[in-house]
Design an enzyme around this catalytic site. Structure first.
Site, mmCIF file in Angstrom:
data_model
loop_
_atom_site.group_PDB
_atom_site.id
_atom_site.type_symbol
_atom_site.label_atom_id
_atom_site.label_comp_id
_atom_site.label_asym_id
_atom_site.label_seq_id
_atom_site.Cartn_x
_atom_site.Cartn_y
_atom_site.Cartn_z
ATOM 1 N N HIS A 135 32.925 -17.454 -11.094
ATOM 2 C CA HIS A 135 31.762 -18.195 -10.594
ATOM 3 C C HIS A 135 30.540 -17.301 -10.798
ATOM 4 O O HIS A 135 30.648 -16.074 -10.748
ATOM 5 C CB HIS A 135 32.001 -18.452 -9.102
ATOM 6 C CG HIS A 135 31.008 -19.334 -8.431
ATOM 7 N ND1 HIS A 135 29.786 -18.879 -8.005
ATOM 8 C CD2 HIS A 135 31.064 -20.649 -8.103
ATOM 9 C CE1 HIS A 135 29.137 -19.881 -7.429
ATOM 10 N NE2 HIS A 135 29.884 -20.958 -7.472
ATOM 11 N N ASP A 212 37.267 -12.383 -5.260
ATOM 12 C CA ASP A 212 36.518 -13.524 -4.740
ATOM 13 C C ASP A 212 37.540 -14.573 -4.330
ATOM 14 O O ASP A 212 38.146 -15.230 -5.176
ATOM 15 C CB ASP A 212 35.576 -14.025 -5.843
ATOM 16 C CG ASP A 212 34.982 -15.395 -5.528
ATOM 17 O OD1 ASP A 212 35.337 -15.993 -4.503
ATOM 18 O OD2 ASP A 212 34.165 -15.864 -6.345
ATOM 19 N N GLN A 215 38.018 -19.840 -3.300
ATOM 20 C CA GLN A 215 38.869 -21.005 -3.545
ATOM 21 C C GLN A 215 40.325 -20.766 -3.157
ATOM 22 O O GLN A 215 41.146 -21.677 -3.275
ATOM 23 C CB GLN A 215 38.802 -21.402 -5.027
ATOM 24 C CG GLN A 215 37.438 -21.851 -5.482
ATOM 25 C CD GLN A 215 36.973 -23.138 -4.818
ATOM 26 O OE1 GLN A 215 37.783 -23.913 -4.303
ATOM 27 N NE2 GLN A 215 35.677 -23.362 -4.805
ATOM 28 N N LYS A 238 34.224 -23.765 2.865
ATOM 29 C CA LYS A 238 35.281 -24.269 1.977
ATOM 30 C C LYS A 238 36.638 -24.259 2.681
ATOM 31 O O LYS A 238 37.641 -24.660 2.108
ATOM 32 C CB LYS A 238 35.348 -23.417 0.707
ATOM 33 C CG LYS A 238 34.105 -23.529 -0.177
ATOM 34 C CD LYS A 238 34.264 -22.713 -1.422
ATOM 35 C CE LYS A 238 32.966 -22.415 -2.110
ATOM 36 N NZ LYS A 238 32.376 -23.571 -2.792
ATOM 37 N N CYS A 377 28.936 -23.805 -11.762
ATOM 38 C CA CYS A 377 28.521 -22.390 -11.660
ATOM 39 C C CYS A 377 29.482 -21.484 -12.421
ATOM 40 O O CYS A 377 29.788 -20.372 -11.962
ATOM 41 C CB CYS A 377 28.393 -21.940 -10.212
ATOM 42 S SG CYS A 377 27.168 -22.856 -9.303
HETATM 43 N N1 PMP Z 1 33.180 -18.078 -5.789
HETATM 44 C C1 PMP Z 1 33.837 -19.204 -6.030
HETATM 45 C C2 PMP Z 1 35.134 -19.139 -6.793
HETATM 46 C C3 PMP Z 1 33.338 -20.422 -5.572
HETATM 47 O O1 PMP Z 1 33.994 -21.553 -5.809
HETATM 48 C C4 PMP Z 1 32.116 -20.434 -4.858
HETATM 49 C C5 PMP Z 1 31.494 -21.731 -4.371
HETATM 50 N N2 PMP Z 1 31.508 -22.765 -5.289
HETATM 51 C C6 PMP Z 1 31.463 -19.229 -4.631
HETATM 52 C C7 PMP Z 1 32.032 -18.075 -5.097
HETATM 53 C C8 PMP Z 1 30.183 -19.157 -3.875
HETATM 54 O O2 PMP Z 1 30.388 -19.509 -2.554
HETATM 55 P P1 PMP Z 1 29.167 -19.692 -1.564
HETATM 56 O O3 PMP Z 1 28.222 -20.637 -2.260
HETATM 57 O O4 PMP Z 1 29.785 -20.292 -0.350
HETATM 58 O O5 PMP Z 1 28.562 -18.351 -1.335
#
Ligand code: PMP
Length: 419
Positions: A135, A212, A215, A238, A377
């Site tokens: 991401h 990270d 997910q 999430k 993203c």
């Molecule tokens: N890493 C991953 C794999 C994600 O899916 C997301 C959110 N789509 C993020 C980071 C960022 O998370 P946040 O917007 O809650 O900071």
């Protein structure tokens, strides 16, 4: 053996999806005159009643700033806030609550590591390995820092299924490799990465690993000690919690050695114009200013809710939803699934010949079905696969097999309209 590991060896409990759904008021609403079918869970999951109720309870009964008060409300708020730290510790199987830092979310957690650990430990000529599955929030903080400090970013490649190439990964290491930044589960393709193996290889080569887990935390048991992650991040919104509260786990000795990244109240021991200002112990050193108190307490309620339903039951149920959805959409002419890893979480990304993803997303919403379209993203990943956008359906504990059927039929209908 940990509690989670013990549970994994037992028969997987079944999930009572009707009981789960009853906890989510939003699932009763209609969209464009049809029952909502919410399949955008990888972006944000919906919120069960016990989490929503935290806000009423907190603001109605014990709203107060934490840590510095000597009155009853402040004590109650502090106890609830710090209670969540212990809840998160148990959820991740971390060794100690002080290894849990509250942030606004995954993005802020990664920026914390980049700015505190990265600034202190990376220099020109060093190397950071980042997977192509990342991401943007696990790419851009490192790019910003690399521009300033002059270290090099190397990309761990993926194969045509969206699976990391482990041989190529091992070959990327040099004596200058300091950090591996990788997600546990890809938000764009659903690939579950072998983070334990990635960590072992990184540690063998003298590098740290940041995982990270945005997910992963909602979909499978996470054990940071079993993974041997140096840092692990996830977001509350999430994992059935609210926006504005997330977590950075870091090994105590690493957090202790890191300088603070934001200055202000809460994070100091003493402040002086005459002598050097000194900092609080971890984790407070990294929690400058008033945090999102109600949100953090609500995150604790969300993790309690997940534990009550059972993360193994959730994982098992989502695997059934994913299998059913994969089988259903595979019958659609000209539809191509991106991300076909053998080990996948509940994410189904696809493109359709002759139909723009955005059109599909807009039209299927008219039929009450919420999916996400776009680059998720993860532009470097999508461009590698030759697309700018995909449609993505992603599943949570409250989705049903019938909803998957509604989605499949709606999808066929809108594809017929746009082709
Ligand atoms: N890493 C991953 C794999 C994600 O899916 C997301 C959110 N789509 C993020 C980071 C960022 O998370 P946040 O917007 O809650 O900071």
């Amino acid at each position: 053996m940990t509690d989670l590991a013990t549970r994994d060896t037992l028969a997987v409990p079944t999930l009572d999806v009707a009981a789960v759904r009853a906890d989510f008021p939003i699932l009763a609403r209609q969209v464009h005159g049809r029952p909502l079918v919410y399949l955008d869970n990888a972006a944000t999951s919906q919120t069960p009643r016990p989490v929503i109720e935290v806000f009423d309870d907190y603001y109605g009964r014990y709203n107060a700033n934490i840590h510095r008060g000597l009155h009853t409300l402040a004590d109650e708020a502090t106890a609830a806030f710090e209670g969540t730290r212990e809840t998160v510790r148990a959820f991740l199987n971390a060794a100690e609550p002080r290894e849990i830092v509250f942030t606004r979310g995954t993005t802020e957690a990664i920026n914390l590591v980049a700015n505190a650990w990265g600034r202190a430990n990376l220099k020109a000529g060093d190397e950071v390995l980042i997977s192509r599955l990342e991401h943007h929030s696990n790419i851009v903080p490192w790019q910003l820092l690399a521009r300033e400090l002059g270290f090099t970013i190397k990309v761990i490649p993926v194969d045509e299924r969206g699976v990391l190439d482990l041989d190529a990964y091992a070959r990327l290491f040099t004596e200058r490799t300091r950090l591996v930044a990788v997600n546990h589960v890809s938000n764009a393709f659903g690939t579950v990465n072998p983070v334990r193996e990635l960590a072992r290889i990184a540690h063998d080569r003298g590098a740290l690993i940041l995982v990270d887990g945005a997910q992963a935390a909602p979909h499978q048991a996470v054990d940071v000690r079993d993974i041997d992650a140096d840092f692990y991040a996830f977001s509350g919104h999430k994992v059935y919690g609210p926006t504005g509260a997330g977590v950075l786990y870091g090994k105590a000795e690493l957090l202790e050695a890191m300088p603070p990244w934001q200055g202000g109240g809460e994070m100091i021991a003493t402040v002086s114009f005459e002598r050097e200002t000194t900092f609080a112990a971890i984790p407070h050193k990294f929690e400058a200013g008033t945090p999102a108190i109600a949100e953090v307490i609500a995150l604790g309620a969300a993790l309690d809710w997940v534990s009550r339903v059972g993360i193994a039951a959730i994982a098992d149920w989502e695997a059934r939803l994913l299998a059913h959805a994969t089988e259903r959409v595979s019958r659609i002419d000209g539809l191509r699934i991106l991300g076909t890893a053998p080990d996948k979480a509940g994410v189904l990304s696809f493109v359709v010949d002759g139909a723009h993803s955005q059109d599909i997303g807009l039209l299927i919403d008219q039929l009450g079905v919420a999916i996400r379209t776009g680059h998720h993203c993860a532009q470097p990943l999508l461009h590698h696969f030759g697309v700018d956008a995909t449609c993505r359906a992603s599943f949570a504990a409250y989705n049903t097999l019938e909803e998957v059927d509604v989605f499949g039929e709606a999808l066929e209908r809108v594809i017929g309209m746009v082709r």
